[in-house]
Each structure stands twice: as structure tokens, then as C-alpha cells.
Design a protein around this motif. Structure first.
Motif, PDB file in Angstrom:
ATOM      1  N   PRO A 179       0.686  -1.217  -0.088  1.00 38.91           N
ATOM      2  CA  PRO A 179      -0.198   0.001  -0.010  1.00 38.91           C
ATOM      3  C   PRO A 179       0.834   1.334  -0.091  1.00 38.91           C
ATOM      4  CG  PRO A 179      -0.101  -1.297   2.010  1.00 38.91           C
ATOM      5  CD  PRO A 179       0.668  -2.009   1.066  1.00 38.91           C
ATOM      6  N   LEU A 180       1.999   1.218   0.551  1.00 43.28           N
ATOM      7  CA  LEU A 180       2.851   2.539   0.658  1.00 43.28           C
ATOM      8  C   LEU A 180       4.026   2.287  -0.328  1.00 43.28           C
ATOM      9  CD1 LEU A 180       1.234   2.843   3.323  1.00 43.28           C
ATOM     10  CD2 LEU A 180       3.048   4.240   3.956  1.00 43.28           C
ATOM     11  N   ALA A 181       3.835   1.482  -1.533  1.00 42.80           N
ATOM     12  CA  ALA A 181       4.899   1.500  -2.438  1.00 42.80           C
ATOM     13  C   ALA A 181       5.046   2.772  -3.270  1.00 42.80           C
ATOM     14  CB  ALA A 181       4.568   0.348  -3.598  1.00 42.80           C
ATOM     15  N   GLY A 182       6.182   3.381  -3.201  1.00 36.52           N
ATOM     16  CA  GLY A 182       6.266   4.486  -4.379  1.00 36.52           C
ATOM     17  C   GLY A 182       6.338   5.725  -3.248  1.00 36.52           C
ATOM     18  N   ILE A 183       6.151   5.400  -2.059  1.00 36.68           N
ATOM     19  CA  ILE A 183       6.198   6.625  -0.840  1.00 36.68           C
ATOM     20  C   ILE A 183       7.481   6.949  -0.326  1.00 36.68           C
ATOM     21  CG2 ILE A 183       5.116   7.323   1.357  1.00 36.68           C
ATOM     22  CD1 ILE A 183       3.190   7.432  -1.029  1.00 36.68           C
ATOM     23  N   ARG A 184       7.980   7.999  -0.161  1.00 32.66           N
ATOM     24  CA  ARG A 184       9.085   8.054   0.449  1.00 32.66           C
ATOM     25  C   ARG A 184       9.293   9.031   1.784  1.00 32.66           C
ATOM     26  NH1 ARG A 184      13.547  10.426  -3.347  1.00 32.66           N
ATOM     27  NH2 ARG A 184      13.839   8.241  -3.883  1.00 32.66           N
ATOM     28  N   VAL A 185       9.706   8.525   2.756  1.00 28.99           N
ATOM     29  CA  VAL A 185       9.568   9.016   4.161  1.00 28.99           C
ATOM     30  C   VAL A 185      10.675   9.627   4.613  1.00 28.99           C
ATOM     31  CG1 VAL A 185       8.636   8.844   6.422  1.00 28.99           C
ATOM     32  CG2 VAL A 185       7.593   7.389   4.559  1.00 28.99           C
ATOM     33  N   LEU A 186      10.655  11.010   5.228  1.00 27.40           N
ATOM     34  CA  LEU A 186      11.973  11.242   5.664  1.00 27.40           C
ATOM     35  C   LEU A 186      11.875  11.099   7.340  1.00 27.40           C
ATOM     36  CD1 LEU A 186      13.075  14.701   3.396  1.00 27.40           C
ATOM     37  CD2 LEU A 186      13.636  12.189   3.270  1.00 27.40           C
ATOM     38  N   ASP A 187      12.700  10.392   7.783  1.00 29.85           N
ATOM     39  CA  ASP A 187      12.554  10.297   9.136  1.00 29.85           C
ATOM     40  C   ASP A 187      13.466  10.617  10.119  1.00 29.85           C
ATOM     41  OD1 ASP A 187      12.418   8.767  11.774  1.00 29.85           O
ATOM     42  OD2 ASP A 187      12.623   6.580  10.927  1.00 29.85           O
ATOM     43  N   LEU A 188      13.073  11.840  10.661  1.00 34.15           N
ATOM     44  CA  LEU A 188      14.054  12.508  11.651  1.00 34.15           C
ATOM     45  C   LEU A 188      14.009  12.216  13.121  1.00 34.15           C
ATOM     46  CD1 LEU A 188      13.390  16.299  10.028  1.00 34.15           C
ATOM     47  CD2 LEU A 188      15.676  14.892  10.070  1.00 34.15           C
ATOM     48  N   THR A 189      13.686  11.167  13.257  1.00 39.02           N
ATOM     49  CA  THR A 189      13.008  10.831  14.686  1.00 39.02           C
ATOM     50  C   THR A 189      14.112   9.870  15.490  1.00 39.02           C
ATOM     51  OG1 THR A 189      11.688   8.760  14.294  1.00 39.02           O
ATOM     52  CG2 THR A 189      10.499  10.968  14.050  1.00 39.02           C
ATOM     53  N   SER A 190      13.809   9.813  16.820  1.00 45.95           N
ATOM     54  CA  SER A 190      14.634   9.027  17.714  1.00 45.95           C
ATOM     55  C   SER A 190      13.836   8.611  18.676  1.00 45.95           C
ATOM     56  CB  SER A 190      15.826   9.836  18.206  1.00 45.95           C
ATOM     57  OG  SER A 190      15.438  10.976  18.841  1.00 45.95           O
ATOM     58  N   VAL A 191      14.497   7.475  19.422  1.00 43.50           N
ATOM     59  CA  VAL A 191      13.775   6.787  20.666  1.00 43.50           C
ATOM     60  C   VAL A 191      12.887   5.909  20.117  1.00 43.50           C
ATOM     61  CG1 VAL A 191      13.345   7.086  23.193  1.00 43.50           C
ATOM     62  CG2 VAL A 191      14.292   9.010  22.089  1.00 43.50           C
ATOM     63  N   TRP A 192      11.565   5.757  20.597  1.00 47.37           N
ATOM     64  CA  TRP A 192      10.733   4.515  20.221  1.00 47.37           C
ATOM     65  C   TRP A 192       9.615   4.856  19.457  1.00 47.37           C
ATOM     66  CZ3 TRP A 192      10.085   1.157  25.301  1.00 47.37           C
ATOM     67  CH2 TRP A 192      11.386   0.462  25.604  1.00 47.37           C
ATOM     68  N   ALA A 193       8.814   6.039  19.790  1.00 45.98           N
ATOM     69  CA  ALA A 193       7.444   6.045  19.113  1.00 45.98           C
ATOM     70  C   ALA A 193       7.436   5.909  17.384  1.00 45.98           C
ATOM     71  CB  ALA A 193       6.543   7.108  19.625  1.00 45.98           C
ATOM     72  N   MET A 194       8.183   7.148  17.242  1.00 42.74           N
ATOM     73  CA  MET A 194       8.156   7.367  15.846  1.00 42.74           C
ATOM     74  C   MET A 194       9.082   6.517  14.862  1.00 42.74           C
ATOM     75  SD  MET A 194       5.457   9.246  14.901  1.00 42.74           S
ATOM     76  CE  MET A 194       4.772   8.509  16.396  1.00 42.74           C
ATOM     77  N   PRO A 195      10.254   6.407  15.597  1.00 41.41           N
ATOM     78  CA  PRO A 195      11.145   5.269  14.685  1.00 41.41           C
ATOM     79  C   PRO A 195      10.264   3.863  14.639  1.00 41.41           C
ATOM     80  CG  PRO A 195      12.454   6.569  16.382  1.00 41.41           C
ATOM     81  CD  PRO A 195      10.942   6.955  16.681  1.00 41.41           C
ATOM     82  N   TYR A 196       9.443   3.284  15.420  1.00 42.62           N
ATOM     83  CA  TYR A 196       8.843   2.227  15.303  1.00 42.62           C
ATOM     84  C   TYR A 196       7.895   2.320  14.234  1.00 42.62           C
ATOM     85  CZ  TYR A 196       6.724  -2.104  17.451  1.00 42.62           C
ATOM     86  OH  TYR A 196       6.111  -3.440  17.643  1.00 42.62           O
ATOM     87  N   ALA A 197       7.097   3.690  14.363  1.00 42.40           N
ATOM     88  CA  ALA A 197       5.989   3.948  13.189  1.00 42.40           C
ATOM     89  C   ALA A 197       6.666   3.770  11.877  1.00 42.40           C
ATOM     90  CB  ALA A 197       5.253   5.430  13.632  1.00 42.40           C
ATOM     91  N   CYS A 198       7.641   4.587  11.868  1.00 42.43           N
ATOM     92  CA  CYS A 198       8.369   4.428  10.387  1.00 42.43           C
ATOM     93  C   CYS A 198       9.075   3.066  10.039  1.00 42.43           C
ATOM     94  CB  CYS A 198       9.561   5.430  10.467  1.00 42.43           C
ATOM     95  SG  CYS A 198       9.132   7.209  10.734  1.00 42.43           S
ATOM     96  N   GLY A 199       9.196   2.414  11.017  1.00 39.85           N
ATOM     97  CA  GLY A 199       9.782   0.943  10.919  1.00 39.85           C
ATOM     98  C   GLY A 199       8.591  -0.004  10.397  1.00 39.85           C
ATOM     99  N   VAL A 200       7.216   0.391  10.653  1.00 45.65           N
ATOM    100  CA  VAL A 200       6.210  -0.291  10.261  1.00 45.65           C
ATOM    101  C   VAL A 200       5.926   0.091   8.799  1.00 45.65           C
ATOM    102  CG1 VAL A 200       3.623  -0.605  10.688  1.00 45.65           C
ATOM    103  CG2 VAL A 200       5.459  -1.063  12.485  1.00 45.65           C
TER     104      VAL A 200
END
Lengths: 412, 470
Positions: free
Chosen positions: B19-40
Motif C-alpha cells: 500500500p505504501l509502494a512509491g512513498i518516500r518518508v524522511l525520518d528525523l525521529t529518535s527513541v521509540w514511538a516514531m522510529p517504530y511507526a516509520c519501521g512499520v
């Protein structure tokens, strides 16, 4: 313009889910929280309840003014905002037909019956997929639709125990603990909502619908991102907290008493220890033993006593404000009164007034996540049992005469 | 610079990848919450570029938890929690504190669909990288700003992490032993609540963008999301003035229930009865064991059992202590009651149900990390027609510098070398001596772990780096 006006949208804008129709067969807490998110963010959620009894959460305490009333359960009122409500006997042939007609007009069906019940009622995934190939079906259950535990019974406590959260929560000389309230149910609801929203993204790309299977046990287990690698990376099995300091160990990063309540002082590893010393102005904390993480672990007893001494002289609000200035992470244990009167939440216009016939206007928690420009709103209070049956069936082209007949037959 | 269509899904090529093929995400985050979200998000097909400063690594890279406590020569590439949360990502180093670094970030934004950041509220504004500025660079951009308290309001820039925030959210007011202090439960619980609500925001915003071309700013304050999960308790205060209480493992809506210790080393089971019939069944199981000692006649109804809950707990504790955890759970299940073991990490990683559900996934980590093939946490959902899988292991620091700076941004080799010389990007030199985290004995001593299982490698089917996979 006040900050609250800036942060809330008035009149409510259509939410980011506007234009979507959701058929909501869910009951209790987990499913209703997922569809509340969809409804408050703009979807047309039609809640389908059993005749006369309704969603079992109508019969869950607490009640408004403690009066037992199917229209007064605060659980139900909170979890079903912005939805329309109809009653329908899904076990009757005509009721099933009406449901399938509604399903032809819908984008999503959400349910949290026991696995297999949808099929028994003749409205399982294959039936729904055949009549509306783009429809997404989201099922929330204790253990999921597959696997050896599928048909086991559970309750919130059993889900918490099996998920692994409890063995690391509480004191090692006392019983494992779960979260208070019904966090596991809300968590599964939030999880189901995001996965459903992902399926709706796929749907709008033209992809056929699929059946989404959410397990409450799985949701809780996936929060253990320290616990899992401790075993997978080194064979370590975590337990609960040592009795030292009533389970706080050295007192840092866990709930400790202060002058007027309870607080957490969390120290980040990259931050100078001097900040904590400055925060609490306690000379005993000013000790080289405590400047490294390992040192703090090894000298936990004296550190705990020094921290406790420092905390006993400061109120939670003083500590919170001072911590913010020094860059030390502080948590303050708040109760519902603290939260309702919270200067920050109120400056943000967080709470909303919802006017339900049983209660009159009453404050509810607001948007869990703010999406400026597209809006979150309580579009209507929770439905009275069957409140929108006529409206929804009329939209489906079922005449008043036919509805009267359906009522006589106890289908609606 | 490579031109990326704003919405690859509307260019007529309806190939249905993830579903997110072709979507590029810039991940500036650290620790747990958003790193995990971006991992998913990577599991779902997105290309996530994790951006860290050489001088400011994600703290989970520095959190120890190395394979067998050995960090190797690049210990920032193999900690367990880092590897779970950051699977599937590409990694670059970029010094956002420098003007040149931010200039390059702006260029990257022009190719991206989503920016996720978890700085305190003032940081992105001060850098003129808030949503209003980003959408000028890239109309249709979706931005997630994850903070403790949300943007706006007196606490907006207060520093926060999930562990301490949990107290402030109010949930510990209801969690803990009766009459005792409030407790936090699990590990940094508010992070996950934020993650799920953030993902909800991202998915709805992507759908809306597909329909309208419009972007979205998602102001994700963890406090607001967590208060929303205690609606009935907040309303109970507003309507009835009730402040709530700590009830251990009991509550106001279920009947009789608890956690009971069985034979074995810290083994516990949970069981609940919600009706009169279930209570009698529960009592019957305990009665049959012959260990009970009721004072007077045993409770005949659920209401009576609730009124005598402490005594019920004593009887059930005496009953459970005579049995293995498995036997106690089985006896209650056979009587028709919801019951289960209190599982620990080993139980779960070896659990046949979790295996069928695919909750944990074996991932082959990059050579040189010393991690090898190990199980990480996947996701908590399954789909009828698609098997979602972790796409790649967590990245080594800076592994995508060439790809991002040269291929995406089109910098020449010499321009790139200049950036390295100015420490705007670069790689970290391997250490000459491998650090170790606290050794197992010390971890046991400070009770960071309760038990060490030396056979875990064999039990989990871990393939250590350098070994030949089966």
C-alpha cells in the motif's frame, strides 16, 4: 484570536474520513473505540445494535449520576460519539438482507464477535466480498482469526497476562500487574483504526478489499520492544521490579512520592547528572557515584534515599516547571480532576462539550491527534438505541409501511 | 535531482504492490514511538530514509543490549531495540544543526511524500522547516510532528519521553496495587499509543491526498492521545465527581479475577469469572483440589464472591500453588473460564500461536553487525490476501549516504567529499576495541533481567554471523 480558537475548528470542518461509510457491528470497548476514531474524523458510521438490548456496553458502569440506564452508561456515551445507531435482528432472514443491502453501500465493516460468528450469521468475509469486492472487513478478536488460541475465551486480564506485559509490571515479590481501566481494549481499537485506514488507502488506489484480522493479545505483545530483544539478543528474561524503593529501584524513571503527590524523574543518559542535582538541590545527590548509568544501578540504595529526600521538599507542579527549565524529564501523576483542569489541555481547547439527551452538555476528551484544516469533531452525541433506524432505512429505500411491518416482525 | 511524481499512484500505472509502494518518508525521529511507526511503514512498502547527525545518533543506538552483550567494532549498528524499531530503513548521516545540512534536507523534501519528526516544538519552526515552509517546497507533503504535549499551549516545548509522560497522562492513577502508589505498566506505554494514532493520521492523510492532492500536518501530542483512552474515567469525574482508584488486577466492570502464582519459578496464571455460573465453575475447580479453606459457607453468587474478593484470592492462591502453571490454566479452561498463563519473553517467542500469527519474524541482519539471523517483533495484524513481511534489516549507520546524496540529490563525488570534510555527513570509524554492555552476571545482579537462558540461541533457531545457515 485565543489559542483555543486557533487550535480547534469551529464550525467543525469535514474530517479526513468524510465521505466514507462504515458499518459498525462492534460491541463493548475495542471495536467501538476504532469506529469512534473513524466517526469523529468524519466517516458516516452506522452502528448496528441488537433490538431491545443494544450494545452490551450500554450496561457497563459507570453511569451518569450513577443511575442504571441503557442510555446513561458513560462507557457507551464516550465510545459511540458521532455515530448513527440502528437496530437490526441479524439472525432473521430479512435483517440479514437489509444488512447486506447496507454493505453494498459501505466502504468498511468492523466487527468484534467471536471468530466464526459472522459466518454463522451468513455475513462472513466471503459473502461480503462477493457482494461488494471493494469493501474492507476489519475483525477484532482476543487472539485473532487463526492460530491454536483462536477459540479460547479471554477477558482484558487474560489478554494482558498472555501478552507478556504483566510479567514485567509490578514488584517481583508481589503479583504481576495490568494497566487500570481498559487500556488493552482501547489499544486494539486504535490499532484496528490505523490498519483499516491503511486498507482504505489501498481501496482508493483501486485495490479490492481484504479481511483485516486484529488480535488484542498481539497488539499488547508488540509494545514489548525492550523485553523481546533482551531474550532474542542475549537470552535474558526480564522480571518485575525489585522491592527496593517500593519497586522503583534507584528511584529514577519510576513513580516516587513528592511533597503533595507522586512524580517521575527520568534522567537521559546523554544529559549531565548535575541537572538532577540542581533540580532537587539535595547535596547527597551530588556524588560521583551517580554520574554514570552503571554507577546509578550499582549504588541504587543510597541514590534512592537521596532522591526521596530531595523530592519530599517539592510539589509536583514546582518540580514539573523547574524540570522543564533544566531540561530534566518529569512526569506528574495526575487524576481526572488535574487533567480536566490542566492549563495546557485547556489552552489547546482539548475538551469538547457534548450534549446528550440523558446528560445535557458535558465535557469529553477531544482529538487524540490534531490534523489542522481537516478537522476532528464530535458531530453528534452517541445514538439512543435505534435512534436512526428510520432515517437509515429510508435512505435505503425502505418505505414507512415496510418499516412498520419490520417493526411488527421484530426485525428492527 | 531525480524527479519523483507527486503521486505515483495517479500516473496511470495501477500496479498493486504494497500500500505504501512509491512513498518516500524522511525520518528525523529518535527513541521509540516514531522510529517504530516509520519501521512499520517500511513493512508496508515505503522507502524510509532515517536521518541522524553523526554528533547526535538515535539514542537506541547507544542503549547497549548488544548480541550476547558484545557490541563489536560498530556497536551503534546492533543494539536489539534499535534493530526491532528501525527495520527496513535506509540510513544517512546529516548534520541538521548546520545551514548546509538543512539546505540538503530541503532538497530531499522536494522528493518526499512524508516527513516525520519528533523534535521539541520550537526546533523545526526555528529552522523554518515547519509545515508551512515544507509545503512550499513540496505541495502535498504530509508532515507528522510528534511531541509530548502537541504544538500550542504552555507546555509545548517541555522535554518529554514516554516513560515519565505516562504519569502525566493520568493512566497510572488507575494502575497499581490497592492502596499503594500509582504504577507505570509495561515499557514506555505512551509511545505506542502515539505510534498507533500517528499511523492512523498518516494513512488517512495519504488517502485524502490521493483524492485531492492536498497535504496535511499531523500534530501528534502524546498527552492528548493518551487522555483519549480513559474516556469513561474522565466522564465519571465530570458526571459523578469520582477520581478513580487503584485496584490491582480487579476492575469495576468484570466480576472476580486475578493473577495467581503457581508452582515453578515466578510462574503465574490469570483467570476471570463474569457471571454466577462462571463463579460456581471457578469455585468448583478450586473445591475439587481440596486445598480450600472458606470461612463459613463459600460464596454462592458472583456478587457475594466480589464482596469477599480477598478471601477468594486466598483460596485461589492456595489452589494454584499446588499445580504447574499449565495444569492450573488447563483446569480453569476445561471448566469453561477465560484463563491463561502470564507469559514472559521466552514463552512468547516460543509460543505456537504467535508463530502461526507471524508476530515475530526471523531477520537476517547485515554482515559486520554481529547480529546474524534473529527474531524481531513484526506487526499485530494479518490480511486475507497479502502477507506483509519485514523488508530488510535495520540499516548500518550511513549506509545510504551514496544513494541519497549522489543518486537522489545528484551531488558529484567531489561535492560529497566536501560534505564529509565539513562533517555534514560521513561515517563513523569502527572502534579498535569492542565495548561490552553490562555482563550477564551484572544484569542479573541489578535485576535488569531475572533469568538468563544460555540455550536461547538453539531454542530460537538463531544463526550467528559467520555460521552457515541451514
Amino acid at each position: 484570536m485565543t489559542l483555543a480558537n486557533e487550535l480547534t475548528s469551529s464550525p467543525p470542518l469535514p474530517g479526513p474520513m468524510a465521505g466514507l461509510r462504515v458499518l459498525d457491528l462492534t460491541r463493548q470497548i475495542a471495536g467501538p473505540y476504532s469506529t469512534k476514531l473513524m466517526a469523529d474524523y468524519g466517516a458516516d458510521v452506522i452502528k448496528i445494535e441488537q433490538r431491545e438490548v443494544g450494545d452490551p456496553s450500554r450496561h457497563l458502569p459507570p453511569y451518569f449520576h450513577d443511575v442504571v440506564d441503557a442510555e446513561g452508561s458513560l462507557h457507551f456515551l464516550y465510545l459511540n460519539t458521532s455515530k448513527r445507531g440502528i437496530t437490526l435482528d441479524l439472525k432473521s432472514e430479512r435483517g440479514r438482507e437489509i444488512f447486506l443491502d447496507l454493505a453494498r453501500t459501505a466502504d468498511v465493516v468492523v466487527e468484534n464477535f467471536r471468530p466464526g460468528v459472522m459466518e454463522e450469521m451468513g455475513i462472513g468475509w466471503e459473502t461480503l466480498h462477493a457482494i461488494n469486492p471493494r469493501l474492507v472487513l476489519t475483525s477484532i478478536s482476543n487472539f485473532g482469526q487463526t492460530g491454536p488460541y483462536r477459540d479460547l475465551r479471554a477477558s482484558e486480564l487474560v489478554e494482558y497476562g498472555m501478552s507478556g506485559v504483566m510479567t514485567i509490571s509490578g514488584r517481583e515479590d508481589r503479583s504481576p500487574l495490568k494497566h487500570g481501566l481498559s487500556q488493552g481494549q482501547y489499544d486494539a481499537g486504535a490499532y484496528a483504526a490505523w490498519v483499516t485506514a491503511m486498507m482504505l488507502l489501498w481501496q482508493v488506489q483501486g485495490r479490492e478489499g481484504q479481511w483485516v484480522d486484529i488480535s488484542i493479545m498481539d497488539v499488547l505483545s508488540t509494545t514489548l520492544v525492550l523485553n523481546e530483544p533482551y531474550y532474542a539478543w542475549m537470552g535474558g528474561i526480564q522480571g518485575r521490579r525489585t522491592p527496593a524503593g517500593d519497586g522503583t529501584g534507584n528511584g529514577l524513571a519510576d513513580i516516587m512520592p513528592c511533597a503533595d503527590g507522586y512524580v517521575i524523574v527520568q534522567h537521559r543518559q546523554q544529559e549531565p547528572w548535575a541537572n538532577v542535582v540542581a533540580l532537587l538541590e539535595e547535596p547527597e545527590l551530588d556524588n560521583d557515584l551517580y554520574t554514570s548509568n552503571e554507577g546509578r544501578m550499582l549504588a541504587s540504595e543510597t541514590l534512592y534515599e537521596a532522591l526521596k529526600k530531595g523530592l519530599s521538599r517539592i510539589t509536583k507542579r514546582e518540580l514539573f516547571e523547574k524540570g522543564a527549565k533544566l531540561g530534566v524529564l518529569i512526569g506528574i501523576a495526575q487524576d481526572p480532576a488535574d487533567i480536566l483542569n490542566c492549563p495546557h489541555l485547556n489552552a489547546r481547547g482539548y475538551f469538547v462539550d457534548v450534549d446528550h439527551p440523558t446528560t445535557g452538555p458535558m465535557k469529553y476528551p477531544g482529538a487524540p491527534v490534531r490534523m489542522p484544516g481537516t478537522g476532528w469533531a464530535v458531530h453528534r452525541p452517541a445514538p439512543l438505541l435505534g435512534q436512526h433506524t428510520d432515517e437509515v432505512l429510508d435512505e435505503l429505500g425502505i418505505s414507512a409501511a415496510e418499516r412498520a411491518e419490520l417493526r411488527a416482525q421484530k426485525v428492527i | 535531482m531525480t524527479a519523483t511524481p507527486m503521486n505515483p499512484l495517479r500516473d496511470g500505472s495501477h500496479s498493486f504492490g504494497l500500500p505504501l509502494a512509491g512513498i518516500r518518508v524522511l525520518d528525523l525521529t529518535s527513541v521509540w514511538a516514531m522510529p517504530y511507526a516509520c519501521g512499520v511503514l517500511t513493512d508496508l512498502g515505503a522507502e524510509v530514509i532515517k536521518i541522524e547527525g553523526l554528533q547526535r545518533l538515535d539514542t537506541t543506538r547507544e542503549a547497549g543490549l548488544y548480541p550476547d552483550t558484545n557490541g563489536g567494532f560498530e556497536p551503534w549498528n546492533n543494539p536489539g531495540t534499535y534493530s526491532v524499531l528501525n527495520r527496513g530503513k535506509r540510513s544517512i548521516t546529516l548534520n541538521m544543526a548546520s545551514e548546509r545540512g538543512r539546505e540538503l534536507f530541503r532538497e530531499l523534501v522536494k522528493t518526499a511524500d512524508i516527513v516525520v519528526e519528533n523534535y521539541t516544538a520550537r526546533v523545526m519552526r526555528n529552522w523554518q522547516l515547519d509545515y508551512d515552509h515544507l509545503k512550499e517546497l513540496r505541495p502535498g507533503i504530509i508532515m507528522v510532528s510528534n511531541t509530548g504535549y502537541g504544538h500550542g499551549g504552555p507546555w509545548e516545548s517541555y522535554p518529554v519521553q514516554g516513560t515519565s509522560l505516562e504519569a502525566t497522562t493520568g493512566i497510572p492513577n488507575f494502575s497499581g496495587y490497592p492502596g499503594g502508589r500509582p504504577w507505570t505498566i509495561g515499557q514506555s506505554y505512551p509511545d505506542f499509543v502515539a505510534m498507533w494514532h500517528g499511523l492512523f493520521g498518516v494513512m488517512t492523510a495519504l488517502r485524502r491526498r490521493t483524492l485531492t492532492g492536498e497535504g496535511q500536518w499531523i500534530d501528534l501530542g502524546m498527552y492528548s492521545a493518551n487522555v483519549a483512552l480513559q474516556g469513561e474515567a474522565m466522564l465519571d469525574y465530570v458526571a459523578n465527581g469520582r477520581l478513580g482508584e487503584r485496584m490491582g488486577n480487579r476492575d469495576h466492570i468484570n466480576g472476580v479475577q486475578g493473577a495467581y502464582q503457581t508452582a515453578g519459578d515466578d510462574q503465574w496464571m490469570v483467570v476471570a469469572a463474569a457471571t454466577d455460573g462462571e463463579w460456581l465453575a471457578m469455585r468448583g475447580v478450586a473445591d475439587a483440589s481440596g486445598t480450600l479453606a472458606w470461612t463459613g459457607s463459600p460464596p454462592a453468587t458472583l456478587a457475594e464472591a466480589r464482596a469477599r474478593h480477598d478471601e477468594v484470592d486466598e483460596v485461589l492462591s492456595a489452589w494454584a500453588a499446588t499445580l504447574s502453571r499449565e495444569a492450573a490454566v488447563e483446569a480453569m479452561r476445561a471448566a469453561g473460564l477465560p484463563a491463561g498463563p502470564c507469559n514472559d519473553a521466552r514463552d512468547l517467542l516460543l509460543d505456537p500461536h504467535m508463530k502461526v500469527r507471524g508476530v515475530y519474524e526471523m531477520v537476517d541482519h547485515f554482515p559486520g553487525t554481529g547480529t546474524g539471523r534473529r527474531p524481531i517483533i513484526g506487526r499485530a495484524f494479518r490480511l486475507s490476501d497479502e502477507e506483509i513481511k519485514v523488508s530488510r534489516p535495520a540499516p548500518k549507520l550511513g549506509e545510504a549516504n551514496d544513494y541519497v546524496f549522489k543518486e537522489i540529490l545528484g551531488l558529484s563525488d567531489s561535492e560529497f567529499d566536501d560534505l564529509v570534510a565539513e562533517k555534514i555527513t560521513g561515517t563513523k570509524e569502527p572502534l579498535t576495541e569492542a565495548p561490552t554492555g553490562l555482563p550477564i552476571d551484572a544484569l542479573l545482579g541489578v535485576r535488569r533481567i531475572r533469568v538468563h537462558d544460555p540455550d536461547y540461541i538453539e531454542k530460537l533457531g538463531i544463526v550467528q554471523e559467520g555460521a552457515t545457515p541451514d
